[in-house]
Design a protein around this motif. Structure first.
Motif, PDB file in Angstrom:
ATOM      1  N   TYR A  32      -7.461  -4.580   4.986  1.00  0.00           N
ATOM      2  CA  TYR A  32      -7.055  -3.250   4.528  1.00  0.00           C
ATOM      3  C   TYR A  32      -8.172  -2.520   3.780  1.00  0.00           C
ATOM      4  O   TYR A  32      -8.117  -1.306   3.616  1.00  0.00           O
ATOM      5  CB  TYR A  32      -5.832  -3.369   3.613  1.00  0.00           C
ATOM      6  CG  TYR A  32      -4.642  -3.998   4.286  1.00  0.00           C
ATOM      7  CD1 TYR A  32      -3.860  -3.270   5.172  1.00  0.00           C
ATOM      8  CD2 TYR A  32      -4.322  -5.342   4.056  1.00  0.00           C
ATOM      9  CE1 TYR A  32      -2.763  -3.850   5.803  1.00  0.00           C
ATOM     10  CE2 TYR A  32      -3.235  -5.926   4.681  1.00  0.00           C
ATOM     11  CZ  TYR A  32      -2.466  -5.181   5.560  1.00  0.00           C
ATOM     12  OH  TYR A  32      -1.397  -5.762   6.193  1.00  0.00           O
ATOM     13  N   ASN A  33      -9.176  -3.260   3.312  1.00  0.00           N
ATOM     14  CA  ASN A  33     -10.240  -2.669   2.514  1.00  0.00           C
ATOM     15  C   ASN A  33     -11.468  -2.297   3.338  1.00  0.00           C
ATOM     16  O   ASN A  33     -12.391  -1.662   2.847  1.00  0.00           O
ATOM     17  CB  ASN A  33     -10.648  -3.644   1.397  1.00  0.00           C
ATOM     18  CG  ASN A  33     -11.620  -3.056   0.401  1.00  0.00           C
ATOM     19  OD1 ASN A  33     -12.696  -3.590   0.183  1.00  0.00           O
ATOM     20  ND2 ASN A  33     -11.256  -1.935  -0.209  1.00  0.00           N
ATOM     21  N   LYS A  45      -7.976   1.488   2.839  1.00  0.00           N
ATOM     22  CA  LYS A  45      -6.629   1.989   2.608  1.00  0.00           C
ATOM     23  C   LYS A  45      -6.202   1.760   1.161  1.00  0.00           C
ATOM     24  O   LYS A  45      -5.233   2.362   0.692  1.00  0.00           O
ATOM     25  CB  LYS A  45      -5.641   1.311   3.558  1.00  0.00           C
ATOM     26  CG  LYS A  45      -5.861   1.642   5.029  1.00  0.00           C
ATOM     27  CD  LYS A  45      -4.811   0.975   5.902  1.00  0.00           C
ATOM     28  CE  LYS A  45      -5.020   1.312   7.366  1.00  0.00           C
ATOM     29  NZ  LYS A  45      -3.998   0.648   8.235  1.00  0.00           N
ATOM     30  N   ILE A  46      -6.917   0.839   0.492  1.00  0.00           N
ATOM     31  CA  ILE A  46      -6.617   0.539  -0.901  1.00  0.00           C
ATOM     32  C   ILE A  46      -7.859  -0.077  -1.540  1.00  0.00           C
ATOM     33  O   ILE A  46      -8.661  -0.716  -0.849  1.00  0.00           O
ATOM     34  CB  ILE A  46      -5.422  -0.427  -1.019  1.00  0.00           C
ATOM     35  CG1 ILE A  46      -4.940  -0.528  -2.477  1.00  0.00           C
ATOM     36  CG2 ILE A  46      -5.745  -1.791  -0.442  1.00  0.00           C
ATOM     37  CD1 ILE A  46      -3.597  -1.236  -2.624  1.00  0.00           C
ATOM     38  N   ASP A  69     -16.489   0.327  -0.136  1.00  0.00           N
ATOM     39  CA  ASP A  69     -15.483  -0.389   0.648  1.00  0.00           C
ATOM     40  C   ASP A  69     -16.037  -1.717   1.158  1.00  0.00           C
ATOM     41  O   ASP A  69     -16.974  -1.749   1.957  1.00  0.00           O
ATOM     42  CB  ASP A  69     -15.032   0.463   1.837  1.00  0.00           C
ATOM     43  CG  ASP A  69     -14.369   1.767   1.402  1.00  0.00           C
ATOM     44  OD1 ASP A  69     -14.067   1.901   0.202  1.00  0.00           O
ATOM     45  OD2 ASP A  69     -14.171   2.643   2.258  1.00  0.00           O
ATOM     46  N   THR A  87      -6.943   7.549  -2.546  1.00  0.00           N
ATOM     47  CA  THR A  87      -6.802   6.151  -2.151  1.00  0.00           C
ATOM     48  C   THR A  87      -6.234   5.347  -3.322  1.00  0.00           C
ATOM     49  O   THR A  87      -6.781   5.393  -4.418  1.00  0.00           O
ATOM     50  CB  THR A  87      -8.163   5.557  -1.733  1.00  0.00           C
ATOM     51  OG1 THR A  87      -8.729   6.353  -0.693  1.00  0.00           O
ATOM     52  CG2 THR A  87      -7.982   4.125  -1.241  1.00  0.00           C
ATOM     53  N   GLN A  90       0.935   4.022  -2.922  1.00  0.00           N
ATOM     54  CA  GLN A  90       0.701   5.444  -2.642  1.00  0.00           C
ATOM     55  C   GLN A  90       1.803   6.299  -3.236  1.00  0.00           C
ATOM     56  O   GLN A  90       1.546   7.382  -3.789  1.00  0.00           O
ATOM     57  CB  GLN A  90       0.613   5.667  -1.133  1.00  0.00           C
ATOM     58  CG  GLN A  90      -0.667   5.139  -0.503  1.00  0.00           C
ATOM     59  CD  GLN A  90      -0.648   5.192   1.004  1.00  0.00           C
ATOM     60  OE1 GLN A  90       0.417   5.151   1.636  1.00  0.00           O
ATOM     61  NE2 GLN A  90      -1.821   5.275   1.613  1.00  0.00           N
ATOM     62  N   THR A 144      -5.230   2.270  -5.858  1.00  0.00           N
ATOM     63  CA  THR A 144      -5.970   1.130  -6.396  1.00  0.00           C
ATOM     64  C   THR A 144      -4.988   0.000  -6.739  1.00  0.00           C
ATOM     65  O   THR A 144      -3.853   0.004  -6.277  1.00  0.00           O
ATOM     66  CB  THR A 144      -6.787   1.553  -7.629  1.00  0.00           C
ATOM     67  OG1 THR A 144      -7.608   0.474  -8.047  1.00  0.00           O
ATOM     68  CG2 THR A 144      -5.909   2.011  -8.767  1.00  0.00           C
ATOM     69  N   LYS A 166     -12.681   9.572  -0.589  1.00  0.00           N
ATOM     70  CA  LYS A 166     -11.921   8.488  -1.209  1.00  0.00           C
ATOM     71  C   LYS A 166     -10.821   8.978  -2.140  1.00  0.00           C
ATOM     72  O   LYS A 166     -10.064   8.167  -2.680  1.00  0.00           O
ATOM     73  CB  LYS A 166     -12.878   7.563  -1.965  1.00  0.00           C
ATOM     74  CG  LYS A 166     -13.938   6.917  -1.073  1.00  0.00           C
ATOM     75  CD  LYS A 166     -14.856   6.011  -1.861  1.00  0.00           C
ATOM     76  CE  LYS A 166     -15.989   5.485  -0.985  1.00  0.00           C
ATOM     77  NZ  LYS A 166     -15.502   4.609   0.086  1.00  0.00           N
ATOM     78  N   GLY A 206      -3.891   8.610  -6.691  1.00  0.00           N
ATOM     79  CA  GLY A 206      -4.724   7.433  -6.471  1.00  0.00           C
ATOM     80  C   GLY A 206      -5.742   7.223  -7.571  1.00  0.00           C
ATOM     81  O   GLY A 206      -5.631   7.758  -8.678  1.00  0.00           O
ATOM     82  N   ILE A 224       0.837  -1.206   0.000  1.00  0.00           N
ATOM     83  CA  ILE A 224       0.000   0.000   0.000  1.00  0.00           C
ATOM     84  C   ILE A 224       0.869   1.252   0.000  1.00  0.00           C
ATOM     85  O   ILE A 224       0.599   2.205  -0.739  1.00  0.00           O
ATOM     86  CB  ILE A 224      -0.949  -0.005   1.213  1.00  0.00           C
ATOM     87  CG1 ILE A 224      -2.001  -1.103   1.042  1.00  0.00           C
ATOM     88  CG2 ILE A 224      -1.634   1.352   1.372  1.00  0.00           C
ATOM     89  CD1 ILE A 224      -2.852  -1.326   2.269  1.00  0.00           C
TER      90      ILE A 224
END
Length: 369
Positions: A265-266, A271-272, A207, A75, A51, A77, A72, A57, A47
Motif C-alpha cells: 500500500y505504500n 495510499k497511506i 514513499d 494521504t 481517510q 498517516t 501527497k 490527512g 486505509i
C-alpha cells in the motif's frame, strides 16, 4: 503460542507434525508470512477508515518539495498501526513466549509505536507538522530504552566464557575483545535504541524509502540473531555466544513480513504513510535487536543509510546555527537529491541499493574475525 503447543504436545509424540515448530527457521518463515498476511488483509479497510477519520490527512512541510505538497496532500498517516499489528501477531503466534529477548524487543517496539501514534494524532488533529514536543518525546523514548536495557542486563543470559557479556561492548573484526562498560552500558544501550528510532524517523520522507531499508536491516539482524544464538555457529565464526537470542530471528522475520505487507500500500503513489507510529517503532525495534544480539556497532554499518540521514540533519542544523549557511539544499539528505533534480523513484531505488550494500558490508564483519 504455537511453540507452546509444540512443547505440550509434540514432545509427547501426540502430533508428530508439530515437530516442525522446533525449527527456528520454520517459525521465522511462518512469522514473516503471517505478518504479511495480517497487514494485507487489514490494509484496504484500515486505509478507508483512516481517510474518513483524518480528512485532510498528514500535513506536508510548507518549506518542502513543491510537488509533494500537491501530490501527497490528503494521504492518511498512522499506517504504522498496520505494521505493528502484523509484526506483533506474527511474533506472538510463532515465537517462544518464554524467551526474555522476545518480550524486550516487543516492549520497545510497542512502546515506541504508542509514542509515534500520539505524535501522529497531534499532527493530524492540529493540522501541523509539529506534534508532541520533541523534548517530551525524547525523554519518554529514553525512559523506555533504559527500562529495556536494564532488563537485558539483569535477566539476559550469561555464559561461563563471558560472564560480563550483558554489560560489555563487542567490536566487529576483533575476535575475543570485550569492553566491559559496567552500568554505563545502560546509558549506551539506551542511546543506541533511541538513536536508531529517530534515525529511521528521519529517513521516512518518501514513499517506500524507509520501509525497504528497514526490511533489509531486519533480514541482516535476523541472520545475526540466528548465528549468535547458536553455539556451534557462534563458535565457528568466533562470535560472542548469546544463549536464547536466536529467538529474536522470529521477530525479525515478522518485521520483514509486516514491511512487505505495508509496501503493498505504500509503494508509489502511497495510499497511506507509516507516520511516526511506524518509523519510531521500527527504528526502536532494530536498536533493541542490536543491543540484544550484542552487535550495536554493526547496526551503524547495516543501518548506515539511517546514520547518513541523521548526520545530514545534524550537519544542516549545526551549519545554519554557526554560520547562517546550509550545507544541503534541504535536509534530510533524500530531499537534497530531490532539489538537485532527481525524481522521487530514483532517490528511493538508489537508497535501497545503498542499504543492500551496507547490509552486506555489515554481515561481512561476521567472518572478518
Amino acid at each position: 503460542m504455537f511453540y507452546w503447543l509444540y512443547t505440550q504436545m509434540a514432545a509427547e509424540g501426540h502430533v508428530p507434525f508439530l515437530n516442525l515448530l522446533k525449527y527456528l527457521t520454520f517459525r521465522t518463515g511462518m512469522a514473516l508470512f503471517t505478518a504479511q498476511l495480517v497487514v494485507i488483509l487489514m490494509g484496504s479497510r484500515f486505509i478507508r477508515w483512516m481517510q474518513a477519520k483524518q480528512g485532510k490527512g498528514q500535513p506536508i512541510r510548507a518549506d518542502g518539495i513543491e510537488r509533494h505538497i500537491v501530490e501527497k496532500a490528503g494521504t492518511p498517516t498512522m499506517g504504522g498501526v498496520m505494521i505493528l499489528a502484523g509484526l506483533i501477531v506474527g511474533t506472538l503466534l510463532w515465537a517462544d513466549l518464554s524467551n526474555i529477548y522476545v518480550w524486550v524487543v516487543l516492549f520497545v517496539t510497542a512502546s515506541y509505536g504508542v509514542l509515534g501514534f500520539t505524535d501522529d494524532y497531534a499532527k493530524v488533529t492540529k493540522q501541523t507538522t509539529a506534534g508532541v514536543s520533541s523534548r517530551v518525546r525524547l525523554v519518554l523514548e529514553l525512559a523506555v530504552a533504559l527500562a529495556a536495557v536494564a532488563v537485558l542486563i539483569l535477566y539476559g543470559a550469561r555464559t561461563a566464557e563471558s560472564p560480563d557479556l550483558n554489560t560489555s561492548l563487542a567490536f566487529p573484526i576483533f575476535k575475543h575483545f570485550l569492553l566491559d562498560l559496567g552500568w554505563l552500558y545502560l546509558l549506551f544501550g539506551a542511546l543506541v535504541i533511541v538513536g536508531a528510532a529517530n534515525a529511521v524517523n528521519f529517513t521516512d520522507g518518501l514513499d517506500g524509502l524507509a520501509t525497504v531499508p528497514v526490511m533489509i536491516a531486519a533480514a541482516a539482524f535476523g541472520l545475526i540473531a540466528y548465528l549468535v544464538g547458536n553455539y556451534l555457529f557462534a563458535n565457528y565464526l568466533q562470535l560472542h555466544f548469546v544463549p536464547g537470542v536466536g529467538e529474536v530471528a522470529v521477530f525479525c522475520g515478522a518485521i520483514i513480513g509486516a514491511g512487505l505487507g505495508f509496501l503493498w500500500y505504500n509503494a508509489p503513489p502511497a495510499k497511506i504513510f507509516m507516520g511516526d507510529t511506524g518509523s519510531l517503532a521500527l527504528g526502536g525495534a532494530l536498536g533493541a535487536v542490536a543491543v540484544a544480539t550484542k552487535h550495536e556497532i554493526v547496526l551503524a554499518i547495516v543501518g548506515g543509510l539511517f546514520v547518513l540521514e541523521t548526520l545530514s540533519v545534524m550537519i544542516q542544523v549545526a551549519s545554519f546555527k554557526l554560520t547562517g549557511r546550509r550545507v544541503f539544499r534541504m535536509a534530510p539528505i533524500h530531499h537534497h537529491f530531490e532539489k538537485l533534480g532527481w525524481s522521487e523513484s530514483t532517490v528511493v531505488i538508489r537508497f535501497w541499493i545503498v542499504a543492500v550494500m551496507l547490509a552486506l558490508l555489515g554481515l561481512a564483519t561476521l567472518k572478518l574475525r
